[in-house]
Design a protein around this motif. Sequence first.
Motif, short mmCIF file in Angstrom:
data_model
loop_
_atom_site.label_atom_id
_atom_site.label_comp_id
_atom_site.label_asym_id
_atom_site.label_seq_id
_atom_site.Cartn_x
_atom_site.Cartn_y
_atom_site.Cartn_z
N GLN A 369 -20.92 43.32 42.71
CA GLN A 369 -20.69 44.74 41.97
C GLN A 369 -19.24 45.47 42.70
OE1 GLN A 369 -23.67 47.38 42.30
NE2 GLN A 369 -22.92 48.94 40.76
N VAL A 370 -19.38 45.38 43.78
CA VAL A 370 -18.04 46.29 44.38
C VAL A 370 -16.91 45.39 43.99
CG1 VAL A 370 -17.09 46.80 46.77
CG2 VAL A 370 -19.33 47.39 46.41
N PHE A 371 -16.74 44.16 44.24
CA PHE A 371 -15.76 43.23 43.51
C PHE A 371 -15.18 43.63 42.47
CE2 PHE A 371 -15.84 41.66 47.85
CZ PHE A 371 -14.73 40.62 48.10
N GLU A 372 -15.97 43.71 41.45
CA GLU A 372 -15.95 43.56 40.09
C GLU A 372 -15.33 45.21 39.62
OE1 GLU A 372 -18.91 40.20 38.47
OE2 GLU A 372 -19.50 42.36 38.38
N GLU A 373 -15.90 46.20 40.38
CA GLU A 373 -15.72 47.62 40.10
C GLU A 373 -14.08 47.73 40.61
OE1 GLU A 373 -19.88 49.87 40.44
OE2 GLU A 373 -18.30 49.89 42.06
N THR A 374 -13.77 47.17 41.56
CA THR A 374 -12.25 47.28 42.00
C THR A 374 -11.46 46.17 41.36
OG1 THR A 374 -13.03 46.33 44.28
CG2 THR A 374 -12.97 48.89 43.91
N ASN A 375 -11.82 45.39 40.68
CA ASN A 375 -10.78 44.50 40.12
C ASN A 375 -10.52 43.21 41.13
OD1 ASN A 375 -10.94 45.38 37.17
ND2 ASN A 375 -9.65 46.95 37.85
N GLN A 376 -11.32 42.83 42.06
CA GLN A 376 -11.07 41.99 42.87
C GLN A 376 -11.42 40.65 42.46
OE1 GLN A 376 -9.63 42.93 45.87
NE2 GLN A 376 -9.65 45.11 45.61
N PRO A 377 -10.71 39.64 42.65
CA PRO A 377 -10.97 38.25 42.17
C PRO A 377 -12.00 37.73 43.27
CG PRO A 377 -9.08 38.27 43.54
CD PRO A 377 -9.22 39.70 43.21
N LEU A 378 -13.33 37.05 42.76
CA LEU A 378 -14.31 36.53 43.55
C LEU A 378 -14.03 35.05 43.81
CD1 LEU A 378 -17.37 38.66 42.22
CD2 LEU A 378 -16.70 38.22 44.48
N PRO A 379 -14.08 34.51 44.94
CA PRO A 379 -14.11 32.90 44.78
C PRO A 379 -15.01 32.46 44.19
CG PRO A 379 -14.79 33.99 47.01
CD PRO A 379 -14.65 35.24 46.04
N ASP A 380 -14.53 30.87 43.63
CA ASP A 380 -15.59 30.29 42.77
C ASP A 380 -16.67 29.97 43.66
OD1 ASP A 380 -13.61 30.21 40.70
OD2 ASP A 380 -12.66 28.34 41.29
N TRP A 381 -16.76 29.60 44.94
CA TRP A 381 -18.02 29.23 45.58
C TRP A 381 -19.11 30.50 45.62
CZ3 TRP A 381 -19.43 32.35 49.45
CH2 TRP A 381 -18.37 33.04 50.18
N PHE A 382 -18.41 31.63 45.45
CA PHE A 382 -19.46 32.68 45.74
C PHE A 382 -19.93 33.12 44.23
CE2 PHE A 382 -20.26 37.35 45.34
CZ PHE A 382 -21.04 37.78 46.62
N ARG A 383 -19.37 32.86 43.22
CA ARG A 383 -19.80 32.92 41.89
C ARG A 383 -20.75 31.72 41.50
NH1 ARG A 383 -17.34 36.19 38.42
NH2 ARG A 383 -15.42 37.10 38.97
N ALA A 384 -20.63 30.68 42.32
CA ALA A 384 -21.60 29.64 41.94
C ALA A 384 -22.66 29.40 43.07
CB ALA A 384 -20.91 28.02 42.00
N SER A 385 -22.75 30.27 43.93
CA SER A 385 -23.71 30.23 45.07
C SER A 385 -25.20 30.49 44.66
CB SER A 385 -23.35 31.34 45.91
OG SER A 385 -24.22 31.47 47.00
N PRO A 386 -26.11 29.64 44.98
CA PRO A 386 -27.34 29.90 44.75
C PRO A 386 -27.92 31.27 45.18
CG PRO A 386 -27.27 27.68 45.87
CD PRO A 386 -26.01 28.36 46.05
N ASP A 387 -27.29 32.18 46.03
CA ASP A 387 -27.75 33.26 46.45
C ASP A 387 -27.43 34.35 45.42
OD1 ASP A 387 -27.55 32.29 49.04
OD2 ASP A 387 -25.95 33.41 49.69
N ARG A 388 -26.82 34.22 44.23
CA ARG A 388 -26.86 34.98 42.89
C ARG A 388 -28.06 35.20 42.36
NH1 ARG A 388 -25.26 30.20 41.24
NH2 ARG A 388 -25.95 29.41 38.84
N SER A 389 -28.80 34.13 42.51
CA SER A 389 -30.28 34.25 41.94
C SER A 389 -31.27 34.98 42.87
CB SER A 389 -30.84 32.77 41.46
OG SER A 389 -29.75 32.21 40.56
N GLY A 390 -30.96 35.33 43.96
CA GLY A 390 -31.92 35.65 44.84
C GLY A 390 -32.68 34.60 45.54
N PRO A 391 -33.62 34.97 46.49
CA PRO A 391 -34.22 34.19 47.47
C PRO A 391 -34.98 33.14 46.68
CG PRO A 391 -34.95 36.36 48.05
CD PRO A 391 -34.18 36.40 46.50
N PRO A 392 -35.22 31.92 47.15
CA PRO A 392 -35.89 30.70 46.39
C PRO A 392 -37.30 31.14 46.26
CG PRO A 392 -34.68 29.96 48.49
CD PRO A 392 -34.75 31.35 48.52
#
Length: 411
Positions: A369-392
């Motif tokens: 959210q902080v990156f997107e609000e300030t128009n900062q590019p997010l690395p591909d590995w971060f966007r694809a990370s399983p962490d985006r869905s929360g804990p297993p």
Amino acid sequence: MPLGAARVDVLCNAPTGSGKTAAFVLPLVARMVREDADTVLEVISSDDGTPAKPRVLILAPTRELALQIHIETRRFIYGTDLWAACAYGGSSIKPQLEELSFGPDILVATPGRLLTMVREKYVDLSRVQTLVLDEADRMLDMGFEPQLRELLQDHGMPDRDSRQTMMFSATFPQSVLRMAGDYLRAPPDAARVIVGRVGATVKGIQQILIETPHLREQKFPYLLNVLEAVRRKCENEGTDVGLTLIFVKEKGTCAWLRATLVESNPSIGIEELHGGLTQGARLRALDAFATARATYLVATDVAARGLDLPAVNHVVNFDLPTEIRDFDDYIHRIGRTGRAGRSGIASSLYTPGFQKDIGNGPIHRALKQVFEETNQPLPDWFRASPDRSGPPPGMRAGDSKGYRGGRVRRF
């Protein structure tokens, strides 16, 4: 500023480095100068045993921040008849009592040392007209709440309807907002001022994420790569690297990282700052860093809030928060650069997963959210990370069961 000058209670959220100290000191100083011109004030001196009776009380959560506010306040009152004093723990009380003997109009203090002075009758709070809580969210957490309540309720401080209260921070969790109601008057005698989104950071800070393993020895080469990459970037742009502030979670890591950096580069100018140092050592480290005798400072979150070091161009989160409740620390940390309209760089080493005290997965969504609000590019590995869905499934954030971490990519 007009609200402060008009004696309105203020709850103010503003990004780090946006001038919050000036926003409360300037209107209070202007008001006192104006009032003093119209009134013959009683000269208050402790020579006859009378305690100091400040009209303005400014409380800060750390010694370093209290000292900085005191220095800024003295600049603002230069050329007036006003006097400001500072009281903080971790050092001798005697020189602070000597300052109190001049009868300060403004007292900047940390809660613990002030409580000692009040109990010993060195300070009388009965004439306080304005109470300021800087970094108020930290002031109202579990550690400071009992001291604050004693100061405000048990030692003659005018009640909230008889004084002005101003609270400032870049972040205000909901739990703190609920407690703030105990300190502030009701509208129209109180106002909330919000600059941008609460908890947001400034757009002038370039934020960078690097995926790493979790062991400090494994993370160290990534840190060296980051420092070298920023040095080359500044060299190519013809700009000065300036000062670099590196945040870690624990004081043991702080000492280890400083020693390891010195071992890798014996000529490096570097200091460490954490709660395990004496007050004198902390002040010497800060002074060396602020005057660029040391261009690197490794610190715990004791340096994360309020400190204004304009020459800091690069902040590194060697250890990111591992709990969402601590995400505000990320905002305050990176706010040590990019201050007052300047630009800066904030690099963060991110460990995937949700293992307790290790994985940074719990703050994945907040970081996004902080990156997107300030128009900062997010690395591909971060966007694809399983962490985006929360804990297993079957695992809560902070549990170690089922932790697999994430694949580490090269920086």
